[in-house]
Structure formats: C-alpha cells, structure tokens
Design an enzyme around this catalytic site. Sequence first.
Site, PDB file in Angstrom:
ATOM      1  N   TRP A 120      29.209  39.519  23.724  1.00 19.98           N
ATOM      2  CA  TRP A 120      28.075  39.691  24.639  1.00 19.98           C
ATOM      3  C   TRP A 120      26.749  39.268  24.012  1.00 19.98           C
ATOM      4  CZ3 TRP A 120      28.838  39.597  29.448  1.00 19.98           C
ATOM      5  CH2 TRP A 120      29.961  40.197  30.029  1.00 19.98           C
TER       6      TRP A 120
ATOM      7  N   ASN B 289      35.736  37.287  32.085  1.00 17.13           N
ATOM      8  CA  ASN B 289      35.566  38.127  30.911  1.00 17.13           C
ATOM      9  C   ASN B 289      36.774  39.038  30.769  1.00 17.13           C
ATOM     10  OD1 ASN B 289      33.916  39.234  33.230  1.00 17.13           O
ATOM     11  ND2 ASN B 289      33.579  40.968  31.872  1.00 17.13           N
ATOM     12  N   ASP B 290      36.661  40.324  30.898  1.00 16.85           N
ATOM     13  CA  ASP B 290      37.700  41.253  30.453  1.00 16.85           C
ATOM     14  C   ASP B 290      39.094  40.957  30.997  1.00 16.85           C
ATOM     15  OD1 ASP B 290      35.365  42.419  29.621  1.00 16.85           O
ATOM     16  OD2 ASP B 290      35.888  44.437  30.291  1.00 16.85           O
TER      17      ASP B 290
END
Length: 487
Positions: free
Chosen positions: A290, A29-30
């Site tokens: 999300w 993810n990030d």
Amino acid sequence: MQNELFTSGQQLNGYRSTYHFTVPDKWKNDPQRPVYANGKYHYYYLYNKDYPNGNGTEWRHATSTDLVHWQDHGVAIPKYTSANGDPWSGSVVVDTNNSAGLGKNTMIAIVTQPSANGGAQEQYLWFSTDGGNTFKAFGKKPILSNPGNADFRDPKLVWDQQSRRWIMLMAEGNRIGFYTSTNLKSWRYVSDFVADDIGTLECPDLYRMRASNGTYKWVLGVSANGRESGQPNTYAYWVGTFTGLGFKADDMQPQWLDYGFDWYAAVTFEDGTTNKPYDHRYAMAWMNNWDYANNTPTLQDGFNGTDSMVRQIQLKKSTGGAGYTLLSQPIRGLSKFVTATRHIPRVEVDGQHKLDVRASSYQLDADITWSDLKNAGFQLRRSSDGSRHVDAGVFVEGGYTYVNRSYTGHPDANDNLLESRAPFQSANQKVHLKILVDKTSVEMFVDGGQVTLSNLVFPKPDDQGIALYSEGGKAVFDNVVIKYLGK
C-alpha cells in the site's frame, strides 16, 4: 463468457507476467481464500472495473484445476447493489451440511461491507446456488453488526470438526476476535487474540497442520506491518493450540512467512485433491504494497494487479528446539511451464562471472559454498552493459539473505524499500537458493523455503542477462539449473 487469463504466456507490451496470475484488466488487490468444489479451485479476489478513475471493489471469480492455469468467470459479487456499499474481503465455504438452510452444497460467502449504518464495517452473507458463478445477498441486514470498532473486517470462516461448529475470525485493530455459529447466520463472540507492535491486523487465518514430527498444531496468521519494530510487512503467524473457543500461541513472538516487500493480504487453503489435508497447504498473496500500490508501468498494458506464485507450505519441527516453522516451496504444477532446462557447470567466482544466458521468466536453483566471504549471489534481469540488475543472494558478513532492487526499475518512488532482508545463519558456509523470476517479480526461497523474499521489480523488457558475483572472497556456485518458463 469465459476467458483465459494472462497466466500462460500471453502479453501485451512486456509487463504482463508469464506464469503469475494477473488481473485481466484494471485493478485487483486482496485474494480471497480459494475453495475446492466440483473438481476445481474457485478463486475470488477484489476487483475494481472503474480503476483508476472510480472507486469500489467487487468479487471477481476465476477457476483452476492445477493452480497455475486459470479461467476467468467475471464478477460474482457486484458492487453498489444496495445502500450497504461495495464488498470487501471475506471468505467463502461450501455448506456441505446445509448449515445455513439455503441448500446442501450452497456456497456461502461472508463479506465485509461499509454498511448503510454510517459506513460502519459490518458482515453480510451472500450465497450461490449455481456453483459459485453468481452470488445473491441474504437480505440487507448484517449477520454480524459492528460492536463499535473502527476496524471490524475480513471475516475468515473455519469449520471446527471437534466442536462441530463454525468459527469466524475478525480483524479488529490490534486483535483478532473469535466468534462461533452453528448456522453461519447467528454469531456469538467467544474470545480474542491480541498482538501489539505489528500495526493493524488484517486478513486473519487459522488452520490445523500435521508437523514433520507427527504432532498436530494450529497456526494463526495475519497480514501485518511490523516495519516500525524492524519486522516485515507481510504475513505474520503463530503456532499453538486451538480449543474451539480460542487460540493460545506457544510463543508470542510472531514468525513471518515472507520477508519481501510485496507479499500482502495472503491466504492459505487446503489441497482439495489429497486425503491427507493436514500434511501441507497452499498459500498465495497479493504482490503489492500500500506504500506504492498505484505506481506501476503495467498500466501501460491496462492492468494493475499480480499475485504471487501459489506455494506449498508445510510445518516443520525446529531442529534442536521446541518450536515449529512453516516451510515454503513453489507449487509442483509450475513444472508445466518449463520449456527448456539449462545446467551450468560448477564455477568458482571471485568478483563477477557473466553467464551466456538471456531470459525474463525462469526458475533458478543453485548451491553456493564458501570458506571466507563477505557477499555472494546473482544479478538477475541484468542489462547488457551491467548497469541495471536485481541482486539476490547472501550477505555472510551481515548474517542475512536479501533481494535488492536498487539498480533496476521498482515501484517505491521514495527509495525507502529497496533491499528486503531475511535472517541467515552463516556458520555452515553454504546456502541453497531457489529463485522465481518473472516479468515484474522476484521470489526467492532460501534453504528449502525456510525463509522467502517476494518483491516487485520493473526491469526494462530487454534486460534479460544473469551474472554471478562474490565480494570479499571466493564463492563456489554448484548445481546451477535454469528452467525457462514460458507458454
């Protein structure tokens, strides 16, 4: 062991991107802001080797010299090495002046972890003396304890040349906290910036830029969710001034760097090869949301995690106004993937015009003009019978550009996030579209990147057609160029 990531044409069952960065396996993810050191960009991102059956992220490391080809170096900050839990987002800097006393040119990462203190979000320092390949924890205590906030995460480090101090931004609910330090280990709170109506603020960003009129301005950015107020769920930013202690926006209404559904946790970073670092920057984001992060057919290929293409951003003085806007363009290095170029003759379309083209990964450029029109654009990743496609174009009557994924595979099982829209002034009766299409994504840059829309799509692998369309009048498609992107 170093392995080439799947960003240069390798694929398994058809969902591995041709030219976008994808995680080698499992989950990402990030992004963490890349830093340039020793002739390479060092990129770290949150990785879960236990996905989908186990939790916890760690920092995985990749390097690049051109921001389009990446070399994997494995995990640099492992998870669950102490009672303080797994490392979340943060940022890394090269300590060229030995501010922290850990050695000149040591890489310093400040990272949020859910601490042994009841799981509170606190900030810990990790450091690397081997060029960023592995990091060691600087003790077990936080260098910035939680002051009692439910949200206290995503530290972003900035060197302020004027005050000769480090600045750290913290995401604290609906506000960004500003902290200062001279040694990267002891921090003092100095101010905050509050933004309402765009949800919980995450992944803060701060940088100085030289605008198109020569003026130097500061930009404050955050990842935010403005959906309830009719705004995007991507990267909001404000242009203003920074005093070394705090930020003041010229206008408190945020602008947005992307209007798509899948451009989150974005980071911007300096061009490490230029002597004019304020004239442009680079930006990249996690291509997911999300609301549906785990709903992807890429799991058939053993991974879930794709990044947007790195883009170059510049600050432009608004025409006839007092404001400033960030413009985006795909990074020039993307040209290294071009395998062939196709020029399409000028064509007037009143209805639909199918091109004799088949491709799944390409860049498409076009000028569209009209005199009386409702809607025009492209059907991308079109099935042979025309029943499945991604629509990208301009709705003149409604005053917006859009990417619509209603008629193809997409990740939103609730069918709520199907058409992303960006405002468009149709008075000039023309638009330029630059569209990046890959195995699972569409990124559209409108009128030189004044707005962008980035979306995940999951077409059937054999859906590779392109068609032009217009509704409510004729549209002229001119200067249509397709650049095939491959190995």
